[in-house]
Design a protein around this motif. Structure first.
Motif, PDB file in Angstrom:
ATOM      1  N   SER A 292     -21.024   4.065  98.923  1.00 43.60           N
ATOM      2  CA  SER A 292     -19.711   3.785  98.330  1.00 43.60           C
ATOM      3  C   SER A 292     -19.850   2.766  97.203  1.00 43.60           C
TER       4      SER A 292
ATOM      5  N   SER B  61     -20.460   4.702  87.998  1.00 49.22           N
ATOM      6  CA  SER B  61     -19.296   3.824  87.809  1.00 49.22           C
ATOM      7  C   SER B  61     -19.144   3.334  86.375  1.00 49.22           C
ATOM      8  N   LYS B  62     -20.258   3.047  85.710  1.00 49.73           N
ATOM      9  CA  LYS B  62     -20.166   2.446  84.382  1.00 49.73           C
ATOM     10  C   LYS B  62     -20.069   3.493  83.277  1.00 49.73           C
TER      11      LYS B  62
ATOM     12  N   CYS C  45     -16.572   6.568  85.492  1.00 44.97           N
ATOM     13  CA  CYS C  45     -15.396   5.787  85.876  1.00 44.97           C
ATOM     14  C   CYS C  45     -15.694   5.066  87.177  1.00 44.97           C
ATOM     15  N   PRO C  46     -15.119   3.882  87.333  1.00 45.73           N
ATOM     16  CA  PRO C  46     -15.520   3.021  88.446  1.00 45.73           C
ATOM     17  C   PRO C  46     -14.781   3.290  89.753  1.00 45.73           C
ATOM     18  N   GLY C  47     -13.610   3.916  89.673  1.00 43.61           N
ATOM     19  CA  GLY C  47     -12.725   3.966  90.842  1.00 43.61           C
ATOM     20  C   GLY C  47     -13.151   4.945  91.910  1.00 43.61           C
ATOM     21  N   LEU C  48     -14.089   5.855  91.578  1.00 44.11           N
ATOM     22  CA  LEU C  48     -14.552   6.784  92.607  1.00 44.11           C
ATOM     23  C   LEU C  48     -15.356   6.050  93.673  1.00 44.11           C
ATOM     24  N   ARG C  49     -15.930   4.896  93.307  1.00 46.26           N
ATOM     25  CA  ARG C  49     -16.747   4.098  94.233  1.00 46.26           C
ATOM     26  C   ARG C  49     -17.875   4.933  94.819  1.00 46.26           C
TER      27      ARG C  49
ATOM     28  N   ASN D 276     -15.797   8.345 101.726  1.00 44.74           N
ATOM     29  CA  ASN D 276     -14.647   9.190 101.397  1.00 44.74           C
ATOM     30  C   ASN D 276     -15.064  10.538 100.798  1.00 44.74           C
ATOM     31  N   SER D 277     -14.513  11.620 101.307  1.00 42.06           N
ATOM     32  CA  SER D 277     -14.918  12.959 100.862  1.00 42.06           C
ATOM     33  C   SER D 277     -14.374  13.345  99.493  1.00 42.06           C
ATOM     34  N   ILE D 278     -13.102  13.065  99.261  1.00 46.38           N
ATOM     35  CA  ILE D 278     -12.434  13.632  98.079  1.00 46.38           C
ATOM     36  C   ILE D 278     -13.130  13.197  96.791  1.00 46.38           C
ATOM     37  N   ALA D 279     -13.500  11.928  96.707  1.00 39.80           N
ATOM     38  CA  ALA D 279     -14.168  11.452  95.495  1.00 39.80           C
ATOM     39  C   ALA D 279     -15.515  12.159  95.310  1.00 39.80           C
TER      40      ALA D 279
ATOM     41  N   ILE E  90     -14.884  15.760  94.041  1.00 41.20           N
ATOM     42  CA  ILE E  90     -14.467  15.773  92.622  1.00 41.20           C
ATOM     43  C   ILE E  90     -15.681  15.536  91.720  1.00 41.20           C
TER      44      ILE E  90
ATOM     45  N   PHE F 174      -8.649   6.895  88.982  1.00 41.13           N
ATOM     46  CA  PHE F 174     -10.096   6.793  88.796  1.00 41.13           C
ATOM     47  C   PHE F 174     -10.571   5.400  88.377  1.00 41.13           C
ATOM     48  N   GLY F 175      -9.625   4.454  88.318  1.00 40.93           N
ATOM     49  CA  GLY F 175      -9.999   3.073  88.006  1.00 40.93           C
ATOM     50  C   GLY F 175     -10.273   2.278  89.276  1.00 40.93           C
TER      51      GLY F 175
ATOM     52  N   ARG G  73     -10.904   7.837 104.724  1.00 39.12           N
ATOM     53  CA  ARG G  73     -11.627   6.584 105.003  1.00 39.12           C
ATOM     54  C   ARG G  73     -10.781   5.375 104.626  1.00 39.12           C
TER      55      ARG G  73
END
Lengths: 531, 531
Positions: free
Chosen positions: A206, A343-344, A347-351, A377-380, A383, B171-172, B351
Motif C-alpha cells: 500500500s 505515486s510520483k 498519481c499518489p492517491g491509489l497508494r 484495497n482491490s479497487i485501486a 484500476i 486519485f489524490g 479495506r
C-alpha cells in the motif's frame, strides 16, 4: 513575522489566582494567549527588559516565565534578535493541555505510550507546521498535483470496469501478495528496467511507505544498525528511528553515496540494512552514477550487506542518461530489496507500490503485510492494472517528464536570477546543482545561515519550502533548503521565487543589522521593526 | 487421506550419491517426492517395518530418516495410526530448499531476519494450508462472499463519481486522518451506536487489522503484558506476539470475559492493554452481556486499564437484544479505544475501518499511521462515504442480517441432526451454543479428540473448517472447531455438514479401531485401509 500586537498589562490583569507565583501567572497568561490566537505564530514577544518595565516587576521573573515557555517548546529565543512564538506553538500548547487534563482523570494515557510512539512524536513535533495562509506558494512537500493525474482515462476505466465481469472483484479481498493482474503488469514494468522478477519475488504494498515499514519489521531489531544516506527521506528516518534502529549516516558526493565512509562504517558495525535512493534522491536530487552503483554492489557483496533500494522517482528522468536500478545490476538479485511506486509519476492517491526481493525475504515481507493490514484495497489495484494493460503509462510518462523538466528549468533560471542580484558577505545567496530527474532542488545558504530563520521571513511573504535540517540524521546542518519544482506551474514558480528573493533579502538585512548594532540600542529598535 | 501411491523401490533407485549415508538418501528421496507432488499431502507412508522390508535395510535406518523428516516438519507420526505427509509439506520443503540455496550464496538472509519476523513465521507456519480441492465446502475463514456486496449500488456510485466534481479527489492523497466526507459519515454511524466522537477522536484506517497494528505500535513495548480473550482472533495474537508482547489469556464464560480471572491478573501484572471483542467474539461467537460490560469498565477504571474494543461484527445481530459498545458506556470515553469496520457487514475489499480514542491517543495513532503507510487510499473512502451519505447502509444491513440469520439457523439444524445420530463413547459428537450474531459457531468435540485429526478426515470428504487450537494462546486445547456460517448458502451448508458427519464418523471409527486393536496386528492392517 510581526510584533505581538497585544496589551501586555491587559493580558495579566485580573488573572491572579491566590498563591500562584507571579512567574507562573505570566507563563499561564502567555500560554492562554497563544491558544486563543491572540499571540500569533512567529510573533515577537517583548524583551525581558521591556516586559519587566511594562509590568513593573523584576527581570528575573520574566526570565523564569520565558524559560518555562521555551522548555515547553512554545517560544524560541535568539540572542540579539529577540524571542518569538514558535510556528506550531498553538498546536503544541493544546496537545499539552489535553495531556494535562487526562492526567487528572483516572487513566493517564501518557504513561502508556510505547517508546516507538514517543520517538515518533518527538521527531514530528520538531517539524514546522504547514502555514495556513490562502495564497501561499509551496515549494515544500513533494506531492504531484492533480493537474497531471490521468483523470479522464482513469474515469473511463472505472466506468468500463463497473459494467464488466471484473466489477465483482473490485470490492472483495485481494490476495495479500497483490491482485494477479497488477502483479503481471508490475513484472512487465520491472522487466523494462532490467529487473527479472519471479512470481515468488514480488509483493504489492500500500504505497512505498508501507514498503519501508515492512522491510523494517522483517529485518530490524531494536538497537540494530541501519545505514542511510545523510540527508535522507524524512519518513524513512522516522520509521527506522521509531523501531529504535541505530541510524548511521553515509554522506553523498556528486557521484552518489560516499563509499569510503560506507566501507569504514562496515568495518566497525554490522548493519542490517542500507536504505538508499540511487536515482534522484530525496531531498538532494542526487543521482548515483552507474560506476558508483557497481562499486556499491561490490562492497555490499563483500560485507554481505542487504540493501533497500527506494526507486520512488526512477522514471522521472529529464536527461538522456539511463540509470539502471541496483536490483538489475550484478549482485542486485541477491542483495537488493527493490521498492517502486507509481505515486510520483502517475498519481499518489491509489497508494500502491511494490517490493521485489529474494523469495525467502518476500515470504517474510508477505507475512508482515498480513499482520500489518491483511491485504491491499482491490479497487485501486484493478484500476491501475487496467491502465497498465492498455499500455498508457509510457505515453503519460513522456508527457509528465516534459512538463516537470520545464518546471525544473524555470526554477533553475529563477534561482540563477536570485543569485545574480543577491549576495551575503560576498558569497552567492544560494548554491545548488541541477538535478537530472525527480522532484527536488537542494539549495544551500551561505555558511552560518539558517533555513528555519529564512522560513520565518518567507512565510509572511507567501512562499514556503522544506528546511533542510529535517532530512539530516543530526539536525545541526541548517543551511539547506529543499525546493519541490513539480507542484506549481511556471508562473507560480517565478512568483514564488520572487517572494523567496524578497524574504532572503530581508533575512540577510536583518542579520547585517544585528551584527552592525550589537552595541547600539537605537539600531536594535530599528531591527525589531524590521523583524 | 490416501495410501501413498508410489513404488518405493523406484523411489530410491539410482539415487545413491557416493558416500551419502543410506538414511540421508531416504530422507532426500522422500523430500524430492514431496516437492514433486509424488507424495501428496496427507498421504500415508509405509511403517518403519514395511519400508525396511521393501528396501531390505535395517529398521533403524528408516527410523532415522523418518525422524529427520519429522524434525523438518514434513511428516507427522501418530502412534498406532501411522506416519503421514503433513498438509503443508510441499510448501515447507520448498521454503527450506530456498533457504538452503541462499545459504550457499554470499548473503544468508536467514541470519538477518528480526525477532518479530521469526515469531510471525513460526506462528503462521503452524497453521494448516488451505486445501486446494475444487469442490471443497469451506466453513473455515470468515470472509463475507460477494453475493452480499452492494455491487449495483457501488457501481452506480462510481459511475456518478467519475462524472462529478469529486472525480479529481479520487486519485489524490487523502488526509492521513481520513477523507472528511467519510469521517463525517462514520461519526454519524457511531452516534447511532451511542458513541459521541469529537473531530480529534477519530482516525480512518486501512481495515481493522491496521487498527490493531497501530494500537500495538503506540502502546506496546517488547515485554509489555497484553490481555486477550482466550481464545481470540488469530491475526491479533500474531500482531501482539510479533511485537513481543507477553500475551496473558483471560477465559470466557457464557456472559463474556471472566472478570474474576481478569482481576487476579490485574493484581499481578500491569498490562498495557486488554484486547476484547465484546460482540460476537472471534472465534467463539460469545456476546458479553450488558451487565458484564459495565462491570468490566468498572474494573478497568479501578486498575487504569486501557481497552481496545474490536467491534468487527457489532452490526451483525440476529436477535432483538441491543448490545451497546463499551465505548458508549460510562468510563468508555476515557478508557476505550474503539475499533470498527464495514468489512463484514458490507464488503471486505475496500479495506476501511476506524479507531475512536481520546484526542491524545488519536494523535499518537495518527503519527503511527503516517509512519506506517502515510494515508489510506482515497477512492475507497469516497465510494464508501457516498454510499453512507445516501443512507443505504441500514437497509443493506437488514437484508444481510436476515440472510445470515437463516444460514446460522440452517447450520444449527444440521449440527443438531449430526449429534442426534452420532455419539462418541456415549457423549454427543459435538456441543455448541447458538451465537446471537456474527459469523461463527464454535463447536466442541468430545474430550481427548483433536480437531486437527478430524480435519485430516474432513478434507478428503470435501469440507473444511478452522481447527480451534489456532485461536488459543496455548495450543493445547485441541477439541474445538470454528465453523463460519455466512460464506456458503443453505444448500451448501447442508451438504457440507453431511460431509462433516461422514468425516466425523470415520474419525471416530478410526480411533475405536485403534483402541480395539492395540494388540491385534490383523485389525491394524484393516485400520490402515480405513485411514
Amino acid at each position: 513575522m510581526s510584533e505581538a500586537n497585544i496589551n501586555w498589562l491587559d493580558l495579566l490583569a485580573g488573572k491572579s489566582e491566590g498563591q500562584e507565583p507571579l512567574y507562573a501567572q505570566i507563563t499561564r497568561s502567555i500560554r492562554d494567549a497563544i491558544e486563543a490566537g491572540e499571540l500569533a505564530d512567529n510573533s515577537r514577544l517583548p524583551t525581558n527588559r521591556e516586559l519587566a518595565s511594562i509590568l513593573q516587576i523584576d527581570r528575573s521573573t520574566v526570565s523564569r516565565a520565558y524559560a518555562e515557555l521555551s522548555e515547553a517548546g512554545l517560544i524560541d529565543s535568539h540572542v540579539g534578535r529577540g524571542t518569538f512564538v514558535r510556528s506550531s506553538a498553538k498546536r503544541i500548547s493544546q496537545a499539552q493541555r489535553i495531556s494535562q487534563t487526562s492526567k487528572n482523570l483516572s487513566l493517564d494515557w501518557s504513561d502508556k505510550f510505547s517508546q516507538a510512539s514517543k520517538i515518533l512524536s518527538d521527531l514530528i513535533g520538531r517539524q514546522p507546521a504547514a502555514p495556513n495562509q490562502d495564497d501561499i506558494i509551496s515549494f515544500g512537500g513533494g506531492i504531484p498535483i492533480d493537474e497531471f493525474y490521468p483523470h479522464e482515462k482513469f474515469q473511463q476505466i472505472v466506468a468500463e470496469l463497473t459494467s464488466s465481469e471484473q466489477a465483482k472483484e473490485m470490492f472483495g479481498y485481494s490476495a495479500a501478495e497483490g491482485h494477479p493482474a497488477l502483479r503481471k503488469e508490475v513484472r512487465k514494468h520491472l522487466a523494462g528496467h532490467g529487473i527479472e522478477c519471479g512470481e515468488g519475488e514480488l509483493l504489492i504494498v500500500s504505497g512505498s511507505q508501507q514498503g519501508i515499514d515492512l522491510v523494517t519489521n522483517v529485518l530490524v531489531n531494536p538497537g540494530d544498525a541501519v545505514l542511510l544516506e545523510d540527508p535522507s527521506y524524512f519518513w524513512a528516518i522516522c520509521n527506522f528511528r521509531a523501531k529504535q534502529a541505530k541510524c548511521l549516516p553515509v554522506p553523498l558526493d556528486n557521484q552518489g553515496l560516499r563509499l569510503d565512509v560506507l566501507e569504514s562504517l562496515l568495518t566497525r558495525h554490522q548493519p542490517k540494512l542500507l536504505y538508499v535512493m540511487p536515482s534522484f534522491q530525496n531531498p538532494t536530487g542526487n543521482a548515483m552514477t552507474v560506476t558508483r552503483r557497481l562499486q556499491l554492489l561490490e562492497l555490499a557483496k563483500r560485507f554481505r550487506l542487504p540493501i533497500l533500494e527506494d526507486n520512488f522517482v526512477g522514471d522521472l528522468t529529464y536527461e538522456k542518461e539511463v540509470l539502471p536500478p541496483l536490483k538489475s545490476l550484478p549482485g542486485g538479485k541477491e542483495l537488493v530489496i527493490h521498492q517502486g511506486t507509481f505515486s510520483k509519476a502517475l498519481c499518489p492517491g491509489l497508494r500502491l507500490g511494490w517490493l521485489v526481493a529474494p523469495p525467502e525475504v518476500t515470504f517474510r515481507l508477505f507475512l508482515a503485510k498480513r499482520s500489518s493490514d491483511l491485504s491491499t484495497n482491490s479497487i485501486a489495484q484493478i484500476i491501475l492494472a487496467k491502465y497498465l494493460e492498455e499500455g498508457l503509462y509510457g505515453k503519460h510518462l513522456d508527457y509528465v517528464r516534459l512538463c516537470y523538466r520545464r518546471r525544473r528549468d524555470t526554477m533553475v533560471q529563477a534561482l540563477t536570477k536570485i543569485t545574480r542580484s543577491l549576495q551575503f558577505d560576498g558569497n552567492p545567496a544560494l548554491t545548488w546543482s541541477v538535478p537530472a530527474g525527480g522532484l527536488f532542488i537542494w539549495a544551500k545558504l551561505p555558511s552560518g545561515l539558517s533555513s528555519r530563520d529564512l522560513l520565518r521571513f518567507a512565510e509572511p511573504e507567501g512562499v514556503t519550502f522544506s528546511p533542510g535540517d529535517t532530512f539530516f540524521l543530526n539536525a545541526d546542518q541548517c543551511e539547506y533548503i529543499r525546493l519541490c519544482f513539480i507542484q506549481t506551474d511556471e508562473a507560480a514558480i517565478n512568483k514564488g521565487m520572487e517572494r523567496l528573493a524578497i524574504a532572503m533579502r530581508r533575512y540577510f538585512d536583518s542579520i547585517k543589522h544585528v551584527s552592525a548594532s550589537t552595541h547600539d540600542a537605537k539600531t536594535r529598535a530599528q531591527q525589531n521593526v524590521l523583524i
